[in-house]
Design a protein around this motif. Structure first.
Motif, PDB file in Angstrom:
ATOM      1  N   MET A  25       0.836  -1.202   0.000  1.00 61.12           N
ATOM      2  CA  MET A  25       0.000   0.000   0.000  1.00 61.12           C
ATOM      3  C   MET A  25       0.871   1.252   0.000  1.00 61.12           C
ATOM      4  O   MET A  25       0.647   2.192  -0.772  1.00 61.12           O
ATOM      5  CB  MET A  25      -0.914  -0.024   1.242  1.00 61.12           C
ATOM      6  CG  MET A  25      -1.794   1.188   1.440  1.00 61.12           C
ATOM      7  SD  MET A  25      -0.986   2.600   2.236  1.00 61.12           S
ATOM      8  CE  MET A  25      -1.004   2.162   3.967  1.00 61.12           C
ATOM      9  N   GLN A  26       1.885   1.284   0.857  1.00 61.43           N
ATOM     10  CA  GLN A  26       2.715   2.487   0.974  1.00 61.43           C
ATOM     11  C   GLN A  26       3.415   2.816  -0.346  1.00 61.43           C
ATOM     12  O   GLN A  26       3.501   3.977  -0.746  1.00 61.43           O
ATOM     13  CB  GLN A  26       3.728   2.325   2.121  1.00 61.43           C
ATOM     14  CG  GLN A  26       3.037   2.401   3.481  1.00 61.43           C
ATOM     15  CD  GLN A  26       3.897   1.902   4.633  1.00 61.43           C
ATOM     16  OE1 GLN A  26       4.890   1.200   4.439  1.00 61.43           O
ATOM     17  NE2 GLN A  26       3.498   2.244   5.857  1.00 61.43           N
ATOM     18  N   GLN A  29       0.785   4.408  -2.616  1.00 60.19           N
ATOM     19  CA  GLN A  29       0.334   5.731  -2.185  1.00 60.19           C
ATOM     20  C   GLN A  29       1.306   6.828  -2.582  1.00 60.19           C
ATOM     21  O   GLN A  29       0.940   7.783  -3.240  1.00 60.19           O
ATOM     22  CB  GLN A  29       0.211   5.734  -0.654  1.00 60.19           C
ATOM     23  CG  GLN A  29      -1.046   5.060  -0.184  1.00 60.19           C
ATOM     24  CD  GLN A  29      -2.116   6.078   0.161  1.00 60.19           C
ATOM     25  OE1 GLN A  29      -2.017   6.788   1.132  1.00 60.19           O
ATOM     26  NE2 GLN A  29      -3.130   6.139  -0.657  1.00 60.19           N
ATOM     27  N   ARG A  30       2.541   6.678  -2.208  1.00 62.73           N
ATOM     28  CA  ARG A  30       3.504   7.740  -2.482  1.00 62.73           C
ATOM     29  C   ARG A  30       3.613   7.995  -3.973  1.00 62.73           C
ATOM     30  O   ARG A  30       3.897   9.093  -4.414  1.00 62.73           O
ATOM     31  CB  ARG A  30       4.883   7.385  -1.919  1.00 62.73           C
ATOM     32  CG  ARG A  30       4.964   7.542  -0.430  1.00 62.73           C
ATOM     33  CD  ARG A  30       6.404   7.583   0.008  1.00 62.73           C
ATOM     34  NE  ARG A  30       7.020   8.874  -0.186  1.00 62.73           N
ATOM     35  CZ  ARG A  30       8.209   9.064  -0.751  1.00 62.73           C
ATOM     36  NH1 ARG A  30       8.904   8.061  -1.206  1.00 62.73           N
ATOM     37  NH2 ARG A  30       8.707  10.275  -0.854  1.00 62.73           N
ATOM     38  N   ASN A  31       3.406   6.931  -4.755  1.00 57.49           N
ATOM     39  CA  ASN A  31       3.530   7.084  -6.195  1.00 57.49           C
ATOM     40  C   ASN A  31       2.217   7.465  -6.866  1.00 57.49           C
ATOM     41  O   ASN A  31       2.144   7.521  -8.093  1.00 57.49           O
ATOM     42  CB  ASN A  31       4.109   5.809  -6.799  1.00 57.49           C
ATOM     43  CG  ASN A  31       5.585   5.708  -6.458  1.00 57.49           C
ATOM     44  OD1 ASN A  31       6.406   6.385  -7.047  1.00 57.49           O
ATOM     45  ND2 ASN A  31       5.913   4.927  -5.442  1.00 57.49           N
ATOM     46  N   GLY A  32       1.199   7.683  -6.060  1.00 57.92           N
ATOM     47  CA  GLY A  32      -0.024   8.260  -6.600  1.00 57.92           C
ATOM     48  C   GLY A  32      -0.861   7.332  -7.441  1.00 57.92           C
ATOM     49  O   GLY A  32      -1.531   7.781  -8.363  1.00 57.92           O
ATOM     50  N   LEU A  33      -0.853   6.031  -7.139  1.00 61.10           N
ATOM     51  CA  LEU A  33      -1.765   5.132  -7.845  1.00 61.10           C
ATOM     52  C   LEU A  33      -3.150   5.314  -7.230  1.00 61.10           C
ATOM     53  O   LEU A  33      -3.417   4.875  -6.119  1.00 61.10           O
ATOM     54  CB  LEU A  33      -1.315   3.682  -7.697  1.00 61.10           C
ATOM     55  CG  LEU A  33       0.031   3.351  -8.334  1.00 61.10           C
ATOM     56  CD1 LEU A  33       0.274   1.849  -8.304  1.00 61.10           C
ATOM     57  CD2 LEU A  33       0.091   3.853  -9.773  1.00 61.10           C
ATOM     58  N   ASP A  34      -4.031   5.976  -7.964  1.00 63.13           N
ATOM     59  CA  ASP A  34      -5.339   6.324  -7.402  1.00 63.13           C
ATOM     60  C   ASP A  34      -6.186   5.091  -7.103  1.00 63.13           C
ATOM     61  O   ASP A  34      -7.136   5.167  -6.336  1.00 63.13           O
ATOM     62  CB  ASP A  34      -6.093   7.249  -8.356  1.00 63.13           C
ATOM     63  CG  ASP A  34      -5.369   8.570  -8.543  1.00 63.13           C
ATOM     64  OD1 ASP A  34      -4.648   8.975  -7.603  1.00 63.13           O
ATOM     65  OD2 ASP A  34      -5.505   9.190  -9.607  1.00 63.13           O
ATOM     66  N   ALA A  38      -6.679   3.652   0.496  1.00 61.76           N
ATOM     67  CA  ALA A  38      -6.001   3.548   1.792  1.00 61.76           C
ATOM     68  C   ALA A  38      -6.378   4.648   2.771  1.00 61.76           C
ATOM     69  O   ALA A  38      -5.520   5.285   3.364  1.00 61.76           O
ATOM     70  CB  ALA A  38      -4.492   3.499   1.602  1.00 61.76           C
ATOM     71  N   GLU A  39      -7.666   4.843   2.946  1.00 66.08           N
ATOM     72  CA  GLU A  39      -8.115   5.930   3.808  1.00 66.08           C
ATOM     73  C   GLU A  39      -7.612   5.823   5.239  1.00 66.08           C
ATOM     74  O   GLU A  39      -7.369   6.818   5.889  1.00 66.08           O
ATOM     75  CB  GLU A  39      -9.652   5.976   3.823  1.00 66.08           C
ATOM     76  CG  GLU A  39     -10.185   7.153   3.040  1.00 66.08           C
ATOM     77  CD  GLU A  39     -11.695   7.235   3.051  1.00 66.08           C
ATOM     78  OE1 GLU A  39     -12.283   7.431   4.116  1.00 66.08           O
ATOM     79  OE2 GLU A  39     -12.276   7.102   1.965  1.00 66.08           O
ATOM     80  N   CYS A  40      -7.474   4.606   5.742  1.00 66.64           N
ATOM     81  CA  CYS A  40      -7.089   4.493   7.152  1.00 66.64           C
ATOM     82  C   CYS A  40      -5.571   4.519   7.332  1.00 66.64           C
ATOM     83  O   CYS A  40      -5.087   4.406   8.447  1.00 66.64           O
ATOM     84  CB  CYS A  40      -7.704   3.254   7.792  1.00 66.64           C
ATOM     85  SG  CYS A  40      -6.860   1.715   7.408  1.00 66.64           S
ATOM     86  N   GLY A  41      -4.848   4.638   6.249  1.00 73.41           N
ATOM     87  CA  GLY A  41      -3.406   4.793   6.371  1.00 73.41           C
ATOM     88  C   GLY A  41      -2.682   3.532   6.805  1.00 73.41           C
ATOM     89  O   GLY A  41      -1.556   3.599   7.272  1.00 73.41           O
ATOM     90  N   ALA A  47     -10.523  -1.123   4.308  1.00 75.86           N
ATOM     91  CA  ALA A  47     -10.740  -2.010   3.152  1.00 75.86           C
ATOM     92  C   ALA A  47     -10.720  -1.277   1.823  1.00 75.86           C
ATOM     93  O   ALA A  47     -11.343  -1.716   0.874  1.00 75.86           O
ATOM     94  CB  ALA A  47     -12.032  -2.813   3.310  1.00 75.86           C
TER      95      ALA A  47
END
Ligand SMILES: Cc1cc2nc3c(=O)[nH]c(=O)nc-3n(C[C@H](O)[C@H](O)[C@H](O)COP(=O)(O)OP(=O)(O)OC[C@H]3O[C@@H](n4cnc5c(N)ncnc54)[C@H](O)[C@@H]3O)c2cc1C
Ligand code: FES
Lengths: 107, 404
Positions: A25-26, A29-34, A38-41, A47
């Motif tokens: 996930m991380q 996220q950093r690479n901006g895959l929409d 990952a709302e809860c970080g 989910a």
């Protein structure tokens, strides 16, 4: 670095080098895959970081815990046997070349 | 050239606004301005994985600088916006630089409420809001032997759990008569009290801190209002937040302990929207003002705010949800339990996995789940759909709960 290949719904492929110890996930996220919200970080509480893991490496990843299993029951896209929450997959050298497919929707 | 859309505050809500503008096919310039030195990051891990040493700074970034640049979002970090001139449609930075705006979004978040008792300024007395704060606490936990937490809310209790894991002796001071009282019902407060006590935390309910004392400028302990002394080489204060609404108030926008917005995130100025912890919602249904301090709220209000800037109405109406993790326990909440008149348990608290269903006049209003993710996810669907399963079905674990 561990190479992770994220494949979007339309087939677009993103080869991303993610540091060992980070989660799938991380890296997304950093690479901006929409396709990974990952709302809860990474708390295993939303989910919205659902992925389908390519079968060849599925066995190398520890199976989902009870929380992940329960959240997976409620992902928006279809749950399949290779469904995982990407915030619960920590990258190790053995996972180099891991392919994950993004589902059609997260929320 | 047309002026950019300017977003003040590069946190969860600010980033959401920027990305939703792009998602909404806005192709003009976006200026995202934050006063912290880093790109937008997830705040919830600050009191969870970061303190447990499981995540480093960059790991919790929501987007890297390069990614934002690729999306053609101009990110300025480490610079506070100092004033808004609504007549000129300009914002002013501390160094005198001014930027014109065609639309303005305020996503300035919140600041920590401070303790005011004597000794509050001693070194080792800290709060937790930013990545920098979290790193200070993480470093302190490496050597701290006695940790005091002031405030038995979510953040205080998550810190207490991390401090126990780090091997410190931990005392929690909570002024109220139960834990997390603002958010959960007494059954849950009792469960978490027992959990922390079983983990060896001393929880002092109904006790405030009278004075913090130290030696050579560093904290060494504190006195409760009963005169009881506790040693402490680290004091973490978690007594709530205040909305960052000064900028908006100074510009004459409607504020009431937060920037007043409607369900579409619009402020009293048609060119200005606001989202996240800095806002209060004028509650059209129940009357009064309501503030939700959560990621979901920041994200959903951010989406509404972006839509409003593009001239569309997208009210935020979903059921609120929130979570907290302490030790190996995950608490997930859907809906707001305030004002309930009856409750039903599903599962047995003694097993460590159960949910509490709250009703008001036979209508389901909230569900709080401990290590029962299925219940939580189903509850969100039930509440969104306005469905109320009967208490008998809820109480009977043998009968399946489902959306009608
Ligand atoms: C330790 C901790 C744990 C949490 N845990 C949870 C949880 O488990 N679940 C959950 O749902 N929520 C949790 N929250 C709350 C959640 O993180 C917030 O509700 C959310 O981050 C709000 O987003 P925001 O964008 O409104 O504000 P923020 O994320 O605070 O962003 C606002 C930004 O604006 C900046 N800013 C302010 N004024 C200016 C200015 N004048 N110029 C430029 N920049 C400015 C601020 O420095 C900040 O960077 C937690 C919060 C904390 C602190
Ligand atoms: S990021 Fe929320 S469940 Fe994975």
């Amino acid at each position: 670095m561990v190479k992770v290949i994220y494949v979007e719904q339309d087939g677009a492929r993103h080869d991303i080098d993610v540091p060992e110890g980070w989660t799938v996930m991380q890296g997304a996220q950093r690479n901006g895959l929409d396709g990974i919200e990952a709302e809860c970080g990474g708390s295993c509480c939303c989910a919205t970081c659902h992925v389908y893991v390519a079968e060849d490496m599925l066995g190398l990843i520890p199976p989902p815990g009870e929380m992940e299993d329960g959240m997976l029951d409620n992902v928006v896209a279809e749950r399949r046997p290779n469904s995982r929450l990407s915030c619960q997959i920590t990258l190790t050298a053995a996972l180099d070349g891991l392919v994950v497919h993004l589902p059609e929707a997260q929320s | 050239m047309a002026a950019p859309i300017v977003i003040v505050g590069a946190g969860q809500a600010g980033l959401q606004i920027a990305e939703s503008l792009r998602g909404g096919k806005y192709e003009g310039e976006i200026l995202l301005i934050g006063d912290e030195p880093v790109p937008p990051y997830h705040r919830p891990p600050l009191s969870k994985d970061v303190l447990l040493g499981l995540a480093l700074g960059e790991q919790i970034e929501i987007r890297s600088r390069e990614t934002l640049a690729r999306k053609n979002i101009t990110l300025l970090t480490g610079v506070p916006v100092q004033a808004i001139n609504r007549e000129r449609r300009q914002i002013a930075m501390a160094d005198g630089t001014r930027y014109d705006y065609r639309g303005l979004a305020l996503a300035t978040g919140a600041r920590l409420r401070r303790l005011t008792v004597p000794g509050s300024e001693l070194q080792g007395v800290v709060g937790l809001r930013s990545l920098a704060d979290s790193h200070v606490i993480l470093a302190a936990l490496k050597t701290a032997r006695h940790v005091a937490v002031v405030g038995g809310g979510f953040i205080g209790l998550e810190v207490a759990a991390a401090a126990r894991k780090a091997g410190a002796q931990v005392t929690v001071f909570e002024a109220g008569d139960r834990l997390m009282a603002r958010a959960v019902a007494p059954v849950l407060s009792d469960f978490f009290l027992a959990l922390h006590e079983a983990q060896g935390v001393e929880v002092r309910l109904g006790r405030t801190v009278m004075e913090i004392v130290g030696k050579e400028g560093r904290v060494t302990g504190l006195y409760g209002d009963d005169g009881g002394f506790r040693r402490a080489d680290l004091v973490v204060v978690g007594i709530g937040i205040e909305a960052n609404d000064r900028l908006a108030a100074a510009a004459g926008l409607d504020c009431d302990r937060g920037i007043v917005v409607d369900a579409c995130s619009r402020t009293s100025d048609p060119l200005i929207v606001a989202a996240g912890d800095c806002t209060v919602l004028r509650d059209a249904v129940h009357g009064g003002m309501r503030r939700l301090e959560s990621v979901q709220n920041a994200v959903e209000q951010g989406k509404s705010a972006a839509a409003a800037l593009l001239g569309q109405e997208r009210p935020f109406s979903q059921t609120p949800w929130f979570w907290s993790t302490q030790y190996d326990v995950t608490l997930q909440m859907a809906g707001l339990s305030t004002g309930y008149d009856s409750l039903v348990l599903r599962g047995n608290p003694a097993t460590g996995a159960f949910s509490v269903f709250y009703y008001r006049q036979d209508r389901l209003i909230a569900v709080e789940s401990v290590n029962r993710p299925q219940d939580h996810m189903l509850a969100r669907k039930l509440l969104d759909a306005g469905q109320s399963p009967s208490p008998e079905v809820v109480a009977d674990e043998g009968s399946k709960l489902a959306l009608a």
